[in-house]
Design a protein around this motif. Sequence first.
Motif, PDB file in Angstrom:
ATOM      1  N   SER A 271     -24.517  13.876 -35.924  1.00 56.15           N
ATOM      2  CA  SER A 271     -25.439  14.917 -35.477  1.00 56.15           C
ATOM      3  C   SER A 271     -25.215  15.238 -34.003  1.00 56.15           C
ATOM      4  N   PRO A 272     -25.709  16.376 -33.538  1.00 56.98           N
ATOM      5  CA  PRO A 272     -25.619  16.679 -32.106  1.00 56.98           C
ATOM      6  C   PRO A 272     -26.351  15.663 -31.231  1.00 56.98           C
ATOM      7  N   ARG A 273     -27.237  14.866 -31.824  1.00 59.72           N
ATOM      8  CA  ARG A 273     -27.967  13.856 -31.057  1.00 59.72           C
ATOM      9  C   ARG A 273     -27.356  12.461 -31.215  1.00 59.72           C
ATOM     10  N   ALA A 274     -26.186  12.388 -31.782  1.00 59.46           N
ATOM     11  CA  ALA A 274     -25.551  11.092 -32.011  1.00 59.46           C
ATOM     12  C   ALA A 274     -25.396  10.329 -30.701  1.00 59.46           C
ATOM     13  N   GLY A 275     -25.692   9.025 -30.773  1.00 62.11           N
ATOM     14  CA  GLY A 275     -25.543   8.173 -29.605  1.00 62.11           C
ATOM     15  C   GLY A 275     -26.652   8.302 -28.587  1.00 62.11           C
ATOM     16  N   SER A 276     -27.704   9.038 -28.923  1.00 64.85           N
ATOM     17  CA  SER A 276     -28.804   9.272 -27.985  1.00 64.85           C
ATOM     18  C   SER A 276     -30.106   8.701 -28.530  1.00 64.85           C
ATOM     19  N   GLU A 277     -31.008   8.337 -27.594  1.00 65.94           N
ATOM     20  CA  GLU A 277     -32.325   7.867 -28.021  1.00 65.94           C
ATOM     21  C   GLU A 277     -33.101   8.960 -28.747  1.00 65.94           C
ATOM     22  N   LYS A 278     -32.658  10.232 -28.583  1.00 65.71           N
ATOM     23  CA  LYS A 278     -33.320  11.341 -29.268  1.00 65.71           C
ATOM     24  C   LYS A 278     -33.113  11.274 -30.783  1.00 65.71           C
ATOM     25  N   ALA A 279     -32.149  10.480 -31.218  1.00 63.61           N
ATOM     26  CA  ALA A 279     -31.919  10.329 -32.658  1.00 63.61           C
ATOM     27  C   ALA A 279     -32.720   9.186 -33.239  1.00 63.61           C
ATOM     28  N   HIS A 280     -33.452   8.457 -32.394  1.00 64.20           N
ATOM     29  CA  HIS A 280     -34.103   7.237 -32.873  1.00 64.20           C
ATOM     30  C   HIS A 280     -35.426   7.507 -33.580  1.00 64.20           C
ATOM     31  N   GLY A 281     -36.393   8.027 -32.878  1.00 64.12           N
ATOM     32  CA  GLY A 281     -37.750   8.024 -33.410  1.00 64.12           C
ATOM     33  C   GLY A 281     -38.399   9.378 -33.568  1.00 64.12           C
ATOM     34  N   GLU A 282     -37.619  10.408 -33.829  1.00 66.28           N
ATOM     35  CA  GLU A 282     -38.199  11.728 -34.041  1.00 66.28           C
ATOM     36  C   GLU A 282     -37.275  12.541 -34.929  1.00 66.28           C
ATOM     37  N   PRO A 283     -37.793  13.576 -35.589  1.00 68.26           N
ATOM     38  CA  PRO A 283     -36.931  14.411 -36.434  1.00 68.26           C
ATOM     39  C   PRO A 283     -35.800  15.027 -35.618  1.00 68.26           C
ATOM     40  N   LEU A 284     -34.685  15.290 -36.289  1.00 69.05           N
ATOM     41  CA  LEU A 284     -33.557  15.905 -35.592  1.00 69.05           C
ATOM     42  C   LEU A 284     -33.823  17.356 -35.238  1.00 69.05           C
ATOM     43  N   GLY A 285     -34.680  18.016 -36.000  1.00 71.07           N
ATOM     44  CA  GLY A 285     -34.918  19.445 -35.809  1.00 71.07           C
ATOM     45  C   GLY A 285     -34.079  20.248 -36.785  1.00 71.07           C
ATOM     46  N   ALA A 286     -34.616  21.369 -37.242  1.00 73.16           N
ATOM     47  CA  ALA A 286     -33.969  22.154 -38.292  1.00 73.16           C
ATOM     48  C   ALA A 286     -32.568  22.600 -37.887  1.00 73.16           C
ATOM     49  N   GLU A 287     -32.395  23.066 -36.661  1.00 77.30           N
ATOM     50  CA  GLU A 287     -31.085  23.549 -36.218  1.00 77.30           C
ATOM     51  C   GLU A 287     -30.053  22.427 -36.208  1.00 77.30           C
ATOM     52  N   ASN A 288     -30.457  21.261 -35.715  1.00 75.53           N
ATOM     53  CA  ASN A 288     -29.528  20.135 -35.666  1.00 75.53           C
ATOM     54  C   ASN A 288     -29.175  19.626 -37.061  1.00 75.53           C
ATOM     55  N   ILE A 289     -30.123  19.713 -37.977  1.00 82.01           N
ATOM     56  CA  ILE A 289     -29.839  19.284 -39.345  1.00 82.01           C
ATOM     57  C   ILE A 289     -28.792  20.197 -39.979  1.00 82.01           C
ATOM     58  N   VAL A 290     -28.911  21.488 -39.745  1.00 82.29           N
ATOM     59  CA  VAL A 290     -27.909  22.417 -40.266  1.00 82.29           C
ATOM     60  C   VAL A 290     -26.526  22.080 -39.717  1.00 82.29           C
ATOM     61  N   LYS A 291     -26.445  21.839 -38.408  1.00 84.22           N
ATOM     62  CA  LYS A 291     -25.154  21.512 -37.800  1.00 84.22           C
ATOM     63  C   LYS A 291     -24.596  20.199 -38.353  1.00 84.22           C
ATOM     64  N   THR A 292     -25.475  19.247 -38.578  1.00 87.79           N
ATOM     65  CA  THR A 292     -25.025  17.954 -39.089  1.00 87.79           C
ATOM     66  C   THR A 292     -24.526  18.083 -40.517  1.00 87.79           C
ATOM     67  N   LYS A 293     -25.249  18.813 -41.339  1.00 84.93           N
ATOM     68  CA  LYS A 293     -24.799  19.004 -42.718  1.00 84.93           C
ATOM     69  C   LYS A 293     -23.474  19.761 -42.760  1.00 84.93           C
ATOM     70  N   ALA A 295     -21.199  19.536 -40.551  1.00 88.26           N
ATOM     71  CA  ALA A 295     -20.189  18.547 -40.170  1.00 88.26           C
ATOM     72  C   ALA A 295     -19.858  17.610 -41.325  1.00 88.26           C
ATOM     73  N   TYR A 296     -20.852  17.342 -42.159  1.00 92.75           N
ATOM     74  CA  TYR A 296     -20.622  16.483 -43.322  1.00 92.75           C
ATOM     75  C   TYR A 296     -19.958  17.256 -44.466  1.00 92.75           C
ATOM     76  N   GLY A 297     -19.870  18.586 -44.338  1.00 92.48           N
ATOM     77  CA  GLY A 297     -19.401  19.391 -45.464  1.00 92.48           C
ATOM     78  C   GLY A 297     -20.453  19.469 -46.543  1.00 92.48           C
ATOM     79  N   TRP A 298     -21.707  19.511 -46.130  1.00 93.76           N
ATOM     80  CA  TRP A 298     -22.853  19.427 -47.043  1.00 93.76           C
ATOM     81  C   TRP A 298     -23.498  20.802 -47.196  1.00 93.76           C
ATOM     82  N   PRO A 299     -24.043  21.128 -48.354  1.00 90.55           N
ATOM     83  CA  PRO A 299     -24.737  22.416 -48.490  1.00 90.55           C
ATOM     84  C   PRO A 299     -25.918  22.503 -47.523  1.00 90.55           C
ATOM     85  N   VAL A 300     -25.903  23.465 -46.638  1.00 93.18           N
ATOM     86  CA  VAL A 300     -26.957  23.554 -45.615  1.00 93.18           C
ATOM     87  C   VAL A 300     -28.230  24.165 -46.171  1.00 93.18           C
TER      88      VAL A 300
END
Length: 683
Positions: A271-293, A295-300
């Motif tokens: 995810s765009p928040r990889a390696g950050s404390e922002k990925a620990h205890g809160e939702p990634l956010g809709a925009e970041n989830i789309v980008k992560t999917k 990157a995974y080659g996943w249906p967004v």
Amino acid sequence: MTDTATLSTVHEDGSPERLAIDTIRTLSMDAVQKANSGHPGTPMALAPVGWTLWSKFLRYDPAHADWPNRDRFVLSVGHASMLLYSLLHLAGVKQKDGAEAVSLEDIRQFRQLSSKTPGHPEYRHTTGVETTTGPLGQGCGNAVGMAIAERWMAGRYNKPGFDLFDHDVYALCGDGDMMEGVSGEAASIAGHLKLSNLCWIYDSNHISIEGATDLAFDEDVGKRFEAYGWNVIHVDDANDVAALTAAFETFKATNDRPTFIVVHSVIGWGSPRAGSEKAHGEPLGAENIVKTKEAYGWPVDKDFYVPDGVQAGFEKSISDRGAPLRQAWDELREKYRTEHADLARELDALMGGTLPDGWDADIPVFEADAKGVASRDAGGKVLNAIAKRVPWLLGGSADLAPSTKTDIKGAASFEADNYGGANFHFGVREHGMGAVVNGMALSGLRAYGSTFLVFLDYMRAPVRLSALMEIGSVWVYTHDSIGVGEDGPTHQPIEHLATMRAIPGLDTIRPSDANEVAAAWRATMEDGKHPTALVLSRQALPTLDRTKYASADGLAKGGYVLASAENPQVILIATGSEVSLAVEAYEKLTADGVAARVVSMPSWYRYELQSDAYKESVLPKGVSARVAIEMAGEIGWDRYVGLSGETITMSTFGASAPIAKLQDKYGFTVENIVKVAKQVMGS
């Protein structure tokens, strides 16, 4: 990996392995996003670890999640609960009624009221959850207790040709677990005991809520575990399934020590928040989830998406291994009933949560004795009488067995060279002891841990969790009051009874004499569905003449009338060592022409379970003149003495002096009780 440009390196070939791993990741992301709270980063990072362990190694039958010889998987990083829920869903774990333990709809209801997917895993609430986790480090200690239980049961019940118990225990831990002292205590115990059936997987991602862990934590954890006597393995990349597989194979081949696998991961991987404390205890956010999917080659455009074949393939990989093992175990157990009938009956009782016939036949009845006996001494005698007939009643102390009287006479110590021993030596590790005892109880043993009451402060978390899980852990606390005397205020508990009584579901029992101790142990053993804290004295307590006063059997109801005039004018309520003082005051009041009553109230928890009619028979509303006597804090007694009553309790810390001097100083004398009783009557 924090910038979007690097995300193109994440996508791989869409193999079944990769599809399953990314399904775990995306289910976790989507569930946290929908709930608008939770911890997505760790499940995303550790999905390959979960997939590798469950699909390749875990001895588990999804259709029989309570199989006694299953491997245990403990998620000590309980905040990463979506990792566990995703695994349970994809593995097809079933409840006893055949329904899915965790359905896709349950995952959609993550963290919602009454769902089977609460924010942190809860034992009993969700099938497949082996223990309640969330307070960091507790799952680590529970896993040690589970490994101990396997070793003890193997030592007692395995016979040539009948290896009924040979399962392993895995615990997934994080940086926070490693910072908590309880994990160190538990790890030290495990290393000393050479528990080679125990594997901790340490997710070293160097991120905590506040930021990088080096803000507060920069030790070499692997070196620490080497010093504990563990076999330490490093996996440099959590995505390296081949390295993970090799690490687990090394664990399976290790037979002389526990294994600690250090897995280096990137929180929020991909995810765009990889390696950050922002990925620990809160939702990634809709925009970041789309980008992560992407990157995974996943249906967004698909939330909670499980590709065709993923669940069936994952479940098959586990069932194909676990179901035949479970079936063979069932057949072996049936043969065991023929060749080892006595042990088989014992094992049936242990696993069924019942007690053997005649289990209480040797519990002593104590004769009236004005000099009496300390309730800790009586407790030791009763414990030994029961343990002779209930071998799975076992435990120990935090280096205080000679003082708490909790050693089982004639039994060996549980050590690395004798896993059949019944006496456990937890060392000066109260917190670790509590977590380990809970793990033993979760495996079916009636395990106890003991220390001085004042040291409850060091182990409150596992005591609380034993109540939350509704398991039969037994906590034996001695040296229960200022009656400790010369040891002084550091060793004299004041607020501890009130804090234990405040824990929902914890049965705190403070017996008044040796026969109440016997009744307390009987009540404890007959329950088994709740933890019990037995609170016992250091000093001798008179053994009451039960032909003159009511039977100690009244303890089962929590509070009972010990002695009473026909129409009492004043009620004296007491617990533990103060009951005998109340009895003496009752006799004095009676001689003075005052109609009095004595109520022994050893367990508020049990008393509150009684009917209103019973409570009225013990504490009639028409008698408002009441005095509560207890060598502890006042908090809570208002519910029983009301606005018109008084308490003779402690409002300060104690002092170092002989007990008689302390009783005089703080008003715990017959003369003062009589005086206060007459005052509340308006005399």
